[in-house]
Design a protein around this motif. Sequence first.
Motif, short mmCIF file in Angstrom:
data_model
loop_
_atom_site.label_atom_id
_atom_site.label_comp_id
_atom_site.label_asym_id
_atom_site.label_seq_id
_atom_site.Cartn_x
_atom_site.Cartn_y
_atom_site.Cartn_z
N ALA A 1 -0.34 -3.21 -11.89
CA ALA A 1 -0.05 -4.62 -12.14
C ALA A 1 0.40 -4.81 -13.59
N GLN A 2 -0.26 -4.11 -14.49
CA GLN A 2 0.15 -4.20 -15.89
C GLN A 2 1.56 -3.72 -16.08
N LYS A 3 1.85 -2.57 -15.49
CA LYS A 3 3.20 -2.01 -15.61
C LYS A 3 4.24 -3.00 -15.11
N ALA A 4 3.97 -3.56 -13.96
CA ALA A 4 4.98 -4.43 -13.34
C ALA A 4 4.90 -5.86 -13.84
N GLU A 5 3.87 -6.11 -14.66
CA GLU A 5 3.65 -7.47 -15.18
C GLU A 5 3.54 -8.51 -14.07
N VAL A 6 2.75 -8.14 -13.08
CA VAL A 6 2.41 -9.09 -12.02
C VAL A 6 0.90 -8.99 -11.78
N HIS A 7 0.40 -9.82 -10.91
CA HIS A 7 -1.02 -9.77 -10.60
C HIS A 7 -1.29 -8.66 -9.59
N PRO A 8 -2.46 -8.00 -9.72
CA PRO A 8 -2.78 -6.92 -8.77
C PRO A 8 -2.62 -7.33 -7.32
N SER A 9 -3.00 -8.56 -7.02
CA SER A 9 -2.93 -8.98 -5.62
C SER A 9 -1.51 -8.92 -5.09
N THR A 10 -0.57 -9.15 -5.97
CA THR A 10 0.83 -9.10 -5.53
C THR A 10 1.19 -7.67 -5.12
N ILE A 11 0.75 -6.74 -5.93
CA ILE A 11 1.01 -5.34 -5.59
C ILE A 11 0.38 -5.01 -4.25
N SER A 12 -0.86 -5.44 -4.10
CA SER A 12 -1.57 -5.15 -2.85
C SER A 12 -0.79 -5.71 -1.67
N ARG A 13 -0.28 -6.91 -1.87
CA ARG A 13 0.45 -7.54 -0.76
C ARG A 13 1.71 -6.78 -0.42
N VAL A 14 2.38 -6.31 -1.43
CA VAL A 14 3.58 -5.52 -1.16
C VAL A 14 3.21 -4.20 -0.47
N ALA A 15 2.19 -3.56 -1.01
CA ALA A 15 1.80 -2.25 -0.47
C ALA A 15 1.38 -2.37 0.99
N ASN A 16 0.73 -3.47 1.33
CA ASN A 16 0.24 -3.63 2.69
C ASN A 16 1.19 -4.42 3.58
N ASN A 17 2.33 -4.81 3.02
CA ASN A 17 3.27 -5.61 3.80
C ASN A 17 2.60 -6.85 4.36
N ASP A 18 1.83 -7.47 3.52
CA ASP A 18 1.06 -8.64 3.92
C ASP A 18 2.00 -9.74 4.42
N PRO A 19 1.86 -10.16 5.67
CA PRO A 19 2.79 -11.14 6.23
C PRO A 19 2.39 -12.57 5.87
N SER A 20 1.19 -12.73 5.35
CA SER A 20 0.68 -14.10 5.14
C SER A 20 1.30 -14.77 3.93
N LEU A 21 1.95 -14.00 3.10
CA LEU A 21 2.50 -14.59 1.89
C LEU A 21 3.85 -13.93 1.62
#
Lengths: 352, 352
Positions: free
Chosen positions: B9-29
């Motif tokens: 998250a630090q590297k990408a300058e986003v929130h960890p949850s965003t990374i998690s959502r991308v990694a899991n292909n979260d459809p809810s957001l």
Amino acid sequence: MPITLKQLAQKAEVHPSTISRVANNDPSLRIAPDTRERIEALLRETEYRPNGVARGLKLRQTFVLAVVIPDVTNPFFAALFRGVEDGALSRGYNVLLCNTDGSPDRQRSHLQSLHARRVDGIILASSVLKDPSVRWLRHQRIPHVLVNRFSDEGQDTFVGADDLLGARVATRHLVELGHRRIGHLAGKLTVSTGLMRRRGCLEELEARGLPIDPALVVESGYTEAGGAKAAERILSLPDRPTAIFAVTDMTAIGACTMARRLGLRVPEDLAIVGYNDIPLASRLVPGLTTVRVPIHEFGAAAARLLIDQIVVGDASRRRVIFNPELVVRGSTVAGADDGPLRAQHAAAFATE
Amino acid sequence: MPITLKQLAQKAEVHPSTISRVANNDPSLRIAPDTRERIEALLRETEYRPNGVARGLKLRQTFVLAVVIPDVTNPFFAALFRGVEDGALSRGYNVLLCNTDGSPDRQRSHLQSLHARRVDGIILASSVLKDPSVRWLRHQRIPHVLVNRFSDEGQDTFVGADDLLGARVATRHLVELGHRRIGHLAGKLTVSTGLMRRRGCLEELEARGLPIDPALVVESGYTEAGGAKAAERILSLPDRPTAIFAVTDMTAIGACTMARRLGLRVPEDLAIVGYNDIPLASRLVPGLTTVRVPIHEFGAAAARLLIDQIVVGDASRRRVIFNPELVVRGSTVAGADDGPLRAQHAAAFATE
DNA sequence: TTGCGCTGAACAAACGATTGCTTTATCGTA
DNA sequence: TACGATAAAGCAATCGTTTGTTCAGCGCAA
């Protein structure tokens, strides 16, 4: 759902940390004797067991090891696994088992999955020489032990037997029986056992002043079918060998079967020596002459070394090398089966 | 140490949850296409794999199954395990292996430890009738499947073969060969296989109008040594049987050895039938007549049923019963070995 | 200009245990 | 009486993810 620390804390009307301290016998903080007793009673009656997953997250240790082998239905690896489990259980570790079927891809994917699971260490018995997976293990600093086969000489903690010596002893046995044309089923030369046993075989032949015929040394793989196929090749030569040293017992068994199919008698027309002394070797008719290695000890020693590596946290490479031992049976010496078989049964009775 | 979500998250300058959502292909957001792409690139280049322990804690699921068996060096259980692993791997599960050596205490302690580790389910092949450990599994609502042996009829999901039928077929074979005094090595009557196979044996004898001599039916346990000991007892009777049906192949092998030690020829003086058709059975000389059950299928089916149970979350008991099949070899019919052995080798070549 | 809806991402609360650091009593002593 | 030492237990951060909720910013219509 099992009870949690927080729920216990409510029942006992104390803070969760207090329960944790009692449960773990934390020496850094003293607990009043009466509360300690009260909590201990509660722990007993609720049969509280801390959630291993949460514990693993916090402690960064899962108390799980993994064993990666080609195939557990091969008795060699089954015995190896038992050794590992027996060595690990007493130290509180459970063991995951992964079969690769000899596929580097499956091995790699298993290793990655095990790493993601944060197993504490890995015992690998399926490595090849210069194995990229092994280098990956080193690079990731994952505690690991190589068993039976090594990858890059001296780079990893290793448990095995002296394959060079074992192969020399096996070959010497055949030479001393008077055989002059000796074939060798060499496994794979990309695997340390294949390479070393082949080298031992050739060294011994050379030391005995016997000529080496390259046509008699063929790669066979490690399966029974591979052994049969390779044996067929060298037994179909115009000047076929009178003896075969096979890289493993399973390979030797394939060769035995093929010899019979070709109408050759074992040991009269063809003497055969295997390697490992799997339980099956003594069951065959005739019994298989072979080089015995302490398979169960391999596993137990590997588990010990691995756990030491984990708790101490050092990556110092260690090597444990067992001495192989020739076991003579009917596949090289007619009539050799009687003695050993009786002895074995006596032992079986004694253990019950 | 492997990289974490927070570091990414630090590297990408986003929130960890965003990374998690991308990694899991979260459809809810929904994620903006460009950030998604940026994060996916990062995930690839860092080879990020989520920490399985943390994931397990949060999701309350570890994707680990456990197999509990008496002993993996017994080829029957090794094949069973392979079946389980093959069934589980494709669904993303790894498998822990625990050996009990037939000890209820070891079994109980393994089960507790597995529960504390929060394995998602347990495959148990070492249960006895009315097994307290099995009741404990039910009580704790731990998803589980019993294999080969059941505990309390119909109470648990079960995979096995029709032991009653298998025993009848085996006994019928002996009766049809003309044997009238048939001994039975009955395993243990506290184990479903022992009980059912004994019942099948006796039922068949009765159906054929043969007298039942209680002295010919003895408990033998499941080890080779146990089989030898039990065989010794009934073969020392004044009016010894001319055939033996043993509860398992290993037991039968012990009986074979004992027969030879007593100077009896197999099959001429004593016919022997085993059960399971482990690989070893076809290797013996003479080959062992036996009842084949699909061992690998047992494991694979058990894994499937268990995972279904886990993902659906229901505790509905299911039963999968395979049909056993008689395999006739030289231990009952002299000369019967040739055909099957050749066929087997042909198959072995075909698969390489 | 105000307000509403929408998108895209941050926030924060878990999951269950461990553990360094406070805090609160209690007691002894100056 | 007051102060410090000490015993006992509470507090809170942390391990690395997941996921429901909130929030900021923007466009657009009233």
